[in-house]
Design an enzyme around this catalytic site. Sequence first.
Site, PDB file in Angstrom:
ATOM      1  CG  HIS A   1     -73.824  28.513 -76.351  1.00  0.00           C
ATOM      2  ND1 HIS A   1     -73.323  27.356 -76.000  1.00  0.00           N
ATOM      3  CD2 HIS A   1     -74.992  28.009 -77.180  1.00  0.00           C
ATOM      4  CE1 HIS A   1     -73.964  26.424 -76.693  1.00  0.00           C
ATOM      5  NE2 HIS A   1     -75.081  26.786 -77.377  1.00  0.00           N
TER       6      HIS A   1
ATOM      7  CG  ASP B   1     -80.215  12.296 -67.638  1.00  0.00           C
ATOM      8  OD1 ASP B   1     -80.601  13.112 -66.724  1.00  0.00           O
ATOM      9  OD2 ASP B   1     -80.776  11.597 -68.381  1.00  0.00           O
TER      10      ASP B   1
ATOM     11  NE  ARG C   1     -76.563   9.892 -54.713  1.00  0.00           N
ATOM     12  CZ  ARG C   1     -77.930  10.019 -54.441  1.00  0.00           C
ATOM     13  NH1 ARG C   1     -78.995   9.589 -54.794  1.00  0.00           N
ATOM     14  NH2 ARG C   1     -77.917  11.004 -53.576  1.00  0.00           N
TER      15      ARG C   1
ATOM     16  CG  ASP D   1     -67.213  10.789 -56.193  1.00  0.00           C
ATOM     17  OD1 ASP D   1     -66.483  10.030 -55.214  1.00  0.00           O
ATOM     18  OD2 ASP D   1     -68.178  10.429 -56.769  1.00  0.00           O
TER      19      ASP D   1
ATOM     20  CB  SER E   1     -76.176   6.758 -68.748  1.00  0.00           C
ATOM     21  OG  SER E   1     -77.273   6.199 -68.340  1.00  0.00           O
TER      22      SER E   1
END
Length: 331
Positions: free
Chosen positions: A284, A207, A219, A224, A183
């Site tokens: 997986h 997320d 952001r 980065d 977040s």
Amino acid sequence: MKFTLALLFVSLAYTATAVPIDEAAISRNDLEDPTRDFPEGSREDVDLDLDGEVDEELLQGIAERNLYLLFTRRNPTAAQTLIINDANSIRYSNFNPNHPTVVIAHGWLSNQNTGINSLIRDAYLGKGEANVIVLEWRRLAISNYVTAVRGVPIVGKGLGQFVRYLIGVTGARYEDIHLVGFSLGAHLVGSAGRELLGRVSRITGLDPAGPLWVLNSNRLRTSDARYVEVIHTNGAYTGLGIGSSIGHADFYPNGGSFQPGCLTYICDHNRAWELFAASVSYNHLIARKCSNSLQITLNTCRGDTFPMGNDDLNKYGLGEFRVNTNRRYPF
């Protein structure tokens, strides 16, 4: 713009206070019923005031209040505190420069005891030797949302400076470092990677927060790190995560907006770090490359396969991917 969502960002990882919790209470058993009440779940509503006032006083020296907590197989549950500009705190710790290093950054309203930290830590240490560093940035994380957003680049820059110092003291390599953030923490590790000129091997954004970040120049972005992977689990129009692709590889589990077994946005949002932890252990979750967003939505992706998550420091991929999962750990 002020609005309230039920359980909105309740730590964005099952915590609403800075009170230490019983880590055993947040485990795989809890993941089998993601709608259950958690120990910190006493707050039913949190105001997300996007026009709130920034606490400028709090931001002064905020990066200096970070804690860097090291866990290894020699101390899997009892942290050793690493301190920037204190070489002995690092030299006399269990940090091993020959082992891969993963740094975990929690989200808003969270702290070192939040479930994301222990679940990902245990996944890494259960698989092999690793230096797992939990970034504790609760002083900023427990502030109002707009203050936290404003301070994320500051705290991220401080993390980058710490990683640079750690490398200088130990001789560790940028190629062996993986930054993982959830977040707001996803944008935070992006700022850290920027401070390090994109030299770390990998960043995984779980997320990444959406409100106030869609057009935010701070952001998370592809420059980065050598490889930036993003897992979107609640990128719906009214969701908590950012819905657009911002990494080298962007994964959209179950379409990227709502997750099986979840009845709330907070559950959908948190599923990102639950899926990542499971992928570290089992590798997986195999996705299919998609040609466009409609394929992601309609579950008609037919491109090449590519694993989502895992701990591979040499991993690299490009594009958008969908993977379908089950509702219970390990999904």
